[in-house]
Every structure is written in C-alpha cells, then in structure tokens.
Design a protein around this motif. Structure first.
Motif, PDB file in Angstrom:
ATOM      1  N   GLY A  40       1.014  -1.574   0.200  1.00  0.00           N
ATOM      2  CA  GLY A  40      -0.226   0.311   0.354  1.00  0.00           C
ATOM      3  C   GLY A  40       0.800   1.420   0.009  1.00  0.00           C
ATOM      4  O   GLY A  40       1.542   1.475   0.747  1.00  0.00           O
ATOM      5  N   ILE A  41       0.159   1.927  -0.724  1.00  0.00           N
ATOM      6  CA  ILE A  41       0.986   3.643  -1.076  1.00  0.00           C
ATOM      7  C   ILE A  41       0.040   4.567  -0.240  1.00  0.00           C
ATOM      8  O   ILE A  41      -1.439   4.366  -0.852  1.00  0.00           O
ATOM      9  CB  ILE A  41       1.479   3.748  -1.925  1.00  0.00           C
ATOM     10  N   GLY A  42       0.337   5.540   1.082  1.00  0.00           N
ATOM     11  CA  GLY A  42      -0.807   6.774   1.634  1.00  0.00           C
ATOM     12  C   GLY A  42      -0.115   7.771   1.269  1.00  0.00           C
ATOM     13  O   GLY A  42       1.676   8.212   1.293  1.00  0.00           O
ATOM     14  N   ILE A  43      -0.191   8.719   0.236  1.00  0.00           N
ATOM     15  CA  ILE A  43       0.307  10.196   0.484  1.00  0.00           C
ATOM     16  C   ILE A  43      -0.822  11.591   1.000  1.00  0.00           C
ATOM     17  O   ILE A  43      -2.190  10.924   0.987  1.00  0.00           O
ATOM     18  CB  ILE A  43      -0.579  10.144  -1.287  1.00  0.00           C
ATOM     19  N   ASP A  44      -0.365  11.915   1.122  1.00  0.00           N
ATOM     20  CA  ASP A  44      -0.620  12.995   2.655  1.00  0.00           C
ATOM     21  C   ASP A  44       0.308  14.190   1.800  1.00  0.00           C
ATOM     22  O   ASP A  44       1.497  14.492   1.348  1.00  0.00           O
ATOM     23  CB  ASP A  44      -0.461  12.967   3.954  1.00  0.00           C
ATOM     24  N   PRO A  45      -0.427  16.071   2.693  1.00  0.00           N
ATOM     25  CA  PRO A  45       0.818  16.786   2.708  1.00  0.00           C
ATOM     26  C   PRO A  45       1.902  16.878   3.844  1.00  0.00           C
ATOM     27  O   PRO A  45       1.440  16.401   4.409  1.00  0.00           O
ATOM     28  CB  PRO A  45      -0.448  17.923   2.341  1.00  0.00           C
ATOM     29  N   GLY A 102       5.416  -4.075  -7.234  1.00  0.00           N
ATOM     30  CA  GLY A 102       4.809  -5.381  -8.533  1.00  0.00           C
ATOM     31  C   GLY A 102       2.851  -5.410  -7.606  1.00  0.00           C
ATOM     32  O   GLY A 102       2.251  -6.563  -8.285  1.00  0.00           O
ATOM     33  N   HIS A 103       3.242  -5.572  -5.874  1.00  0.00           N
ATOM     34  CA  HIS A 103       2.021  -6.221  -5.547  1.00  0.00           C
ATOM     35  C   HIS A 103       1.405  -5.224  -4.803  1.00  0.00           C
ATOM     36  O   HIS A 103       0.272  -4.996  -3.924  1.00  0.00           O
ATOM     37  CB  HIS A 103       2.293  -7.108  -4.659  1.00  0.00           C
ATOM     38  N   THR A 104       1.608  -4.274  -5.333  1.00  0.00           N
ATOM     39  CA  THR A 104       0.845  -2.804  -4.329  1.00  0.00           C
ATOM     40  C   THR A 104      -0.386  -2.742  -5.021  1.00  0.00           C
ATOM     41  O   THR A 104      -1.369  -2.786  -5.908  1.00  0.00           O
ATOM     42  CB  THR A 104       1.573  -1.736  -5.544  1.00  0.00           C
ATOM     43  N   LYS A 105      -2.049  -3.192  -4.149  1.00  0.00           N
ATOM     44  CA  LYS A 105      -2.936  -2.657  -4.450  1.00  0.00           C
ATOM     45  C   LYS A 105      -3.756  -1.734  -3.868  1.00  0.00           C
ATOM     46  O   LYS A 105      -5.251  -1.812  -4.500  1.00  0.00           O
ATOM     47  CB  LYS A 105      -3.245  -4.377  -3.449  1.00  0.00           C
ATOM     48  N   ILE A 106      -3.325  -0.902  -3.549  1.00  0.00           N
ATOM     49  CA  ILE A 106      -4.247   0.113  -3.252  1.00  0.00           C
ATOM     50  C   ILE A 106      -2.704   1.590  -2.694  1.00  0.00           C
ATOM     51  O   ILE A 106      -2.029   1.376  -2.471  1.00  0.00           O
ATOM     52  CB  ILE A 106      -4.677  -0.353  -1.417  1.00  0.00           C
ATOM     53  N   ILE A 107      -3.468   2.188  -2.854  1.00  0.00           N
ATOM     54  CA  ILE A 107      -2.925   3.607  -3.104  1.00  0.00           C
ATOM     55  C   ILE A 107      -4.149   4.511  -2.101  1.00  0.00           C
ATOM     56  O   ILE A 107      -5.154   5.240  -2.845  1.00  0.00           O
ATOM     57  CB  ILE A 107      -2.984   4.559  -4.412  1.00  0.00           C
ATOM     58  N   VAL A 108      -3.603   5.573  -1.266  1.00  0.00           N
ATOM     59  CA  VAL A 108      -4.478   5.697  -0.023  1.00  0.00           C
ATOM     60  C   VAL A 108      -3.874   7.516  -0.309  1.00  0.00           C
ATOM     61  O   VAL A 108      -2.986   8.121  -0.154  1.00  0.00           O
ATOM     62  CB  VAL A 108      -4.316   5.447   1.577  1.00  0.00           C
ATOM     63  N   ILE A 109      -5.262   8.688  -1.105  1.00  0.00           N
ATOM     64  CA  ILE A 109      -4.870   9.597  -1.208  1.00  0.00           C
ATOM     65  C   ILE A 109      -5.359  10.456   0.535  1.00  0.00           C
ATOM     66  O   ILE A 109      -7.112  10.352   0.651  1.00  0.00           O
ATOM     67  CB  ILE A 109      -4.835  10.562  -2.306  1.00  0.00           C
ATOM     68  N   ASN A 110      -4.604  11.693   1.066  1.00  0.00           N
ATOM     69  CA  ASN A 110      -5.362  11.935   1.344  1.00  0.00           C
ATOM     70  C   ASN A 110      -6.780  13.225   0.974  1.00  0.00           C
ATOM     71  O   ASN A 110      -5.913  13.838  -0.154  1.00  0.00           O
ATOM     72  CB  ASN A 110      -4.351  13.692   2.135  1.00  0.00           C
ATOM     73  N   GLU A 111      -7.101  13.504   1.166  1.00  0.00           N
ATOM     74  CA  GLU A 111      -8.513  14.701   0.329  1.00  0.00           C
ATOM     75  C   GLU A 111      -8.232  15.788   0.888  1.00  0.00           C
ATOM     76  O   GLU A 111      -8.777  16.385  -0.456  1.00  0.00           O
ATOM     77  CB  GLU A 111     -10.606  14.349   1.394  1.00  0.00           C
ATOM     78  N   ALA A 135      -4.772  -1.579  -9.452  1.00  0.00           N
ATOM     79  CA  ALA A 135      -4.801  -1.122  -8.331  1.00  0.00           C
ATOM     80  C   ALA A 135      -6.017  -0.291  -7.687  1.00  0.00           C
ATOM     81  O   ALA A 135      -5.992   1.035  -7.913  1.00  0.00           O
ATOM     82  CB  ALA A 135      -2.868  -0.683  -7.400  1.00  0.00           C
ATOM     83  N   TRP A 136      -6.379  -0.831  -6.851  1.00  0.00           N
ATOM     84  CA  TRP A 136      -7.425   1.232  -6.046  1.00  0.00           C
ATOM     85  C   TRP A 136      -6.641   2.021  -5.556  1.00  0.00           C
ATOM     86  O   TRP A 136      -5.886   1.745  -5.288  1.00  0.00           O
ATOM     87  CB  TRP A 136      -8.455   0.403  -5.042  1.00  0.00           C
ATOM     88  N   VAL A 137      -7.546   3.126  -5.548  1.00  0.00           N
ATOM     89  CA  VAL A 137      -6.890   4.251  -4.997  1.00  0.00           C
ATOM     90  C   VAL A 137      -8.570   4.458  -4.640  1.00  0.00           C
ATOM     91  O   VAL A 137      -9.845   4.530  -4.826  1.00  0.00           O
ATOM     92  CB  VAL A 137      -7.254   5.386  -6.976  1.00  0.00           C
ATOM     93  N   ALA A 138      -8.138   4.798  -3.373  1.00  0.00           N
ATOM     94  CA  ALA A 138      -9.408   5.595  -2.144  1.00  0.00           C
ATOM     95  C   ALA A 138      -9.114   6.736  -1.504  1.00  0.00           C
ATOM     96  O   ALA A 138      -7.255   7.177  -1.934  1.00  0.00           O
ATOM     97  CB  ALA A 138      -9.254   4.588  -1.889  1.00  0.00           C
ATOM     98  N   ALA A 144      -3.699   9.872   4.840  1.00  0.00           N
ATOM     99  CA  ALA A 144      -3.403   8.572   4.431  1.00  0.00           C
ATOM    100  C   ALA A 144      -2.644   7.680   5.611  1.00  0.00           C
ATOM    101  O   ALA A 144      -3.839   6.229   5.055  1.00  0.00           O
ATOM    102  CB  ALA A 144      -2.757   8.363   3.508  1.00  0.00           C
ATOM    103  N   GLU A 145      -1.905   8.627   5.692  1.00  0.00           N
ATOM    104  CA  GLU A 145      -0.913   7.163   6.742  1.00  0.00           C
ATOM    105  C   GLU A 145      -1.857   6.358   7.781  1.00  0.00           C
ATOM    106  O   GLU A 145      -1.129   5.279   8.332  1.00  0.00           O
ATOM    107  CB  GLU A 145       0.104   8.198   7.364  1.00  0.00           C
ATOM    108  N   SER A 146      -2.491   7.053   8.459  1.00  0.00           N
ATOM    109  CA  SER A 146      -2.997   6.957  10.032  1.00  0.00           C
ATOM    110  C   SER A 146      -3.778   5.788   8.848  1.00  0.00           C
ATOM    111  O   SER A 146      -4.164   4.605  10.353  1.00  0.00           O
ATOM    112  CB  SER A 146      -4.166   7.965  10.743  1.00  0.00           C
TER     113      SER A 146
END
Length: 374
Positions: A40-45, A102-111, A135-138, A144-146
């Motif tokens: 999983g990858i999380g993106i925050d400001p 290659g196995h990253t299934k989720i990318i979470v982005i801070n709103e 990959a899913w995006v949410a 995103a980290e929390s």
C-alpha cells in the motif's frame, strides 16, 4: 597436417569460450529474501516542506508459517519530499531490501490533495511500469498514513482488510465505491464525467476501517462528499449494484424492499441539435424484507407502485443534488459527446446546458414476494 589443424581448432574454440566468460555479466536477478513487497502507498501533504508530499509505504513482511503467525506483520516507511519520485527514492535507502511495487494493491490519497492539480499528481503512478493500473485508489478522511496503519484484529497474515473492501474478494456492498487507478486517471482526463473515489475513515480507537461514503473529484475544485445513501444511489445507477434496501412509505404502511437486480438505461434527449432533458429508465426486481403490517400476495401490484414512487423520488433527489454542484459522476456528458459530431464547442455547449436540464426518471419495480411470511 590434420593433427596440427585439429589442435588449432581446439585452441580457437577454447579462446572463444574464455572470451565469452570474461564478458558475461553477473546474474541480474535478486533472490526473494532480498526483496520486500509494498502492498500500500499513502500520500499526504507534507508537514515540513511546503508544497511537498509525505509518502507512506506499507511493507508486507514474510512469515515462516501462516498457522504460527498471530496476525499481520507490516513495516511502515515514511518520508517527505518535494515530489513523489524524490520521496520514494529516499525511502529506498531506508531498507536493505529492494522495494517491489508489483504487488501494490491500494493507493490512499489524503482528501486535501484531491483539489490540486491531480493530472500531474497521478502522472507518477501511471508512468511507473511496476505499479499495476488495476491498483485500487481511495481517499482518506484524516490522513493516508493513519488509514494505512490501521490493523483490525480480524485481519489475517495473508490478507489486507483495506483491499478486501474493494472488488469481489471480500465484502460486497452497494455503499462501497470501487475505483481502479486506470479508471481514476481516465475520468480525470475525460470531459463529460467526474471521477468518484471511495472515502475511507477509521474509528476513534483506530482499530477498524469504515468505507461507506464517496468523494466526487473535479480538478481544481473542492471534492463533494456523497453520504452513504447517496453513494448507494450512485453505485446503483452506474453499476446496477444489487443487495441493497429501499424504504417505502404510504400513509400508515411502511416496508423495506431488498433489491436483487437493477437495470438502468438513460439517454440525453435532443431537440434541434441541443440537449433538452435527460431520460432515465430504472427496472428493479426484489422482495419485501420488512414491514410494519401484514402483507398479502394478491396486493403485490399495489406494493410495486408504492416502491416505484419512493425509489423515483430518491433517485431524482440524488441526480438533482449533484447537478446543483455542477458535477456529473454518472457521465451524462460522455453520452452527449457520443451523440455529436466532433466540434470544438461541444464541451462548452454541454457545460452551459447541463445545470438546467430536467431529469425524467421512470422506475419499474417488480416484487417477487413478501418474504418468507405475509
């Protein structure tokens, strides 16, 4: 003479062999124990660097045996950088193993990041060939980290609770919106449709995840949050989702309909080359799941009409709500574009007409029964 020629051939072959050995490169493959998988990858400001990003990588650590494992085993890498590429390159120095995406299934982005220039922001994920476009995006409600750090007690060592919310491997609910990376990128670049992302929240104790709301994302605009009910209507109209319930009321009768199948057709009505209205036909099949009164099978036609009126009102309210925000998550604008010959003014004409177009919604409900009892 023949003996000397034979010796000469042996010498030449041996020389060629050793020459090839010297120029051969070492094996480029790294063993599996020298790699770690990013799930999983999380993106925050960024908190320290203005205009930058805080990147969180969720790493899945191997376990010797599923039976001996007491729960999920993850490691988290966090770093802030001016760009996503810079932050991830630095994170590669935070571990002795190769980061496998290659196995990253989720990318979470801070709103908060969803109202910026998303085309440039998502460009990194699309350009990297080792990140799958499926990959899913949410979107994350707080950070995103929390969200990535939440590890529910029911989560096993070989599965991810967050990933199981989407797709068909885990829970299936009309309240949950599922969006692939390629779908999000496509809708962000397309004229005539606005992208929709699921909104992920965590409970106060940070032990459970909740996914029943959505965000309609429009570039350089604040995302519009769809409630759980509105998310249900969106998934119903766009994907024909089943397994949901509608409440219908008339006078002192109240009952709940469990829908098993939904079919939706719509078209843009044209007059003299201009859009005048949007017509939508909805057909539903289901059963009555709950009622405050006894029901009779011979009155199913009456119950059909009551249910159809209730569903029609709720769908019309949803379409009107997003229209007032000048949003088009269903993609009526795309349908309009397919009906017109290419012209540079096609999109501008649609944008002028869409906010004032009336919706003509017709709903046909066919109830198969009153459940196990009357």
């Amino acid at each position: 003479m023949k003996h000397r020629f034979k010796n000469y051939k042996v010498i030449v072959v041996a020389a060629m062999y050793f020459s090839c050995v010297f120029v051969l490169a070492g094996c480029g493959f790294k063993d599996i124990d020298k790699r770690v998988f990013v799930t999983g990858i999380g993106i925050d400001p960024a908190e320290k660097e203005e205009g930058g990003y805080k990147v969180t990588l969720k790493l899945s650590l191997p376990v010797a045996s599923i039976k001996s494992s007491t729960g999920p085993n993850y490691e988290y890498l966090v770093y802030e950088g001016e760009t996503l590429a810079e932050a991830i390159r630095i994170l590669e120095t935070h571990t002795d193993k190769i980061l496998e995406f290659g196995h990253t299934k989720i990318i979470v982005i801070n709103e908060e990041l969803l109202q910026e220039n998303m085309k440039d922001f998502m460009d990194y994920f699309v350009r990297r060939s080792d990140i799958q476009l499926i990959a899913w995006v949410a979107a994350a409600k707080t950070s995103a980290e929390s969200i990535l750090r939440v590890e529910p007690s029911a989560e096993s060592a070989v599965s991810s609770t967050l990933v199981n919310f989407f797709g068909s491997n885990g829970t299936e609910s009309p309240f949950i919106t599922s969006t692939f990376l390629y779908e999000f990128r496509r809708d962000m670049l397309s004229d005539g449709v606005d992208a929709v992302l699921p909104l992920v929240e965590a409970t106060e104790d940070k032990k459970e995840l909740i996914v029943n709301k959505s965000l309609v994302v429009k570039e350089k605009s604040k995302p519009f949050e769809l409630t759980a009910e509105q998310s249900k209507y969106y998934n119903t109209l766009l994907n024909g989702m089943s397994g949901f319930s509608y409440k219908a009321e008339k006078e002192d009768l109240t009952f709940v309909i469990n829908m098993e199948k939904t079919t939706v057709h719509y078209k843009v009505i044209m007059d003299d080359g201009k859009p005048t209205s949007i017509k939508m036909n909805v057909k539903m099949i289901g059963v009555i799941g709950q009622s405050n009164k006894n029901l009779a099978l011979n009155n199913l036609k009456e119950y059909d009409k009551i249910a159809a009126e209730a569903v029609k009102k709720k769908i019309t309210d949803f379409l009107t709500t997003v229209q007032e925000k000048n949003l088009d998550p269903i993609g009526f604008g795309l349908r309009y574009r397919t009906m017109m010959l290419y012209d540079k003014n096609t999109i501008s004409e649609w944008q002028k007409a869409y906010p004032d177009l009336p919706f003509d919604v017709s709903v046909d409900v066919a109830l198969k029964g009153t459940g196990a009892i009357e």
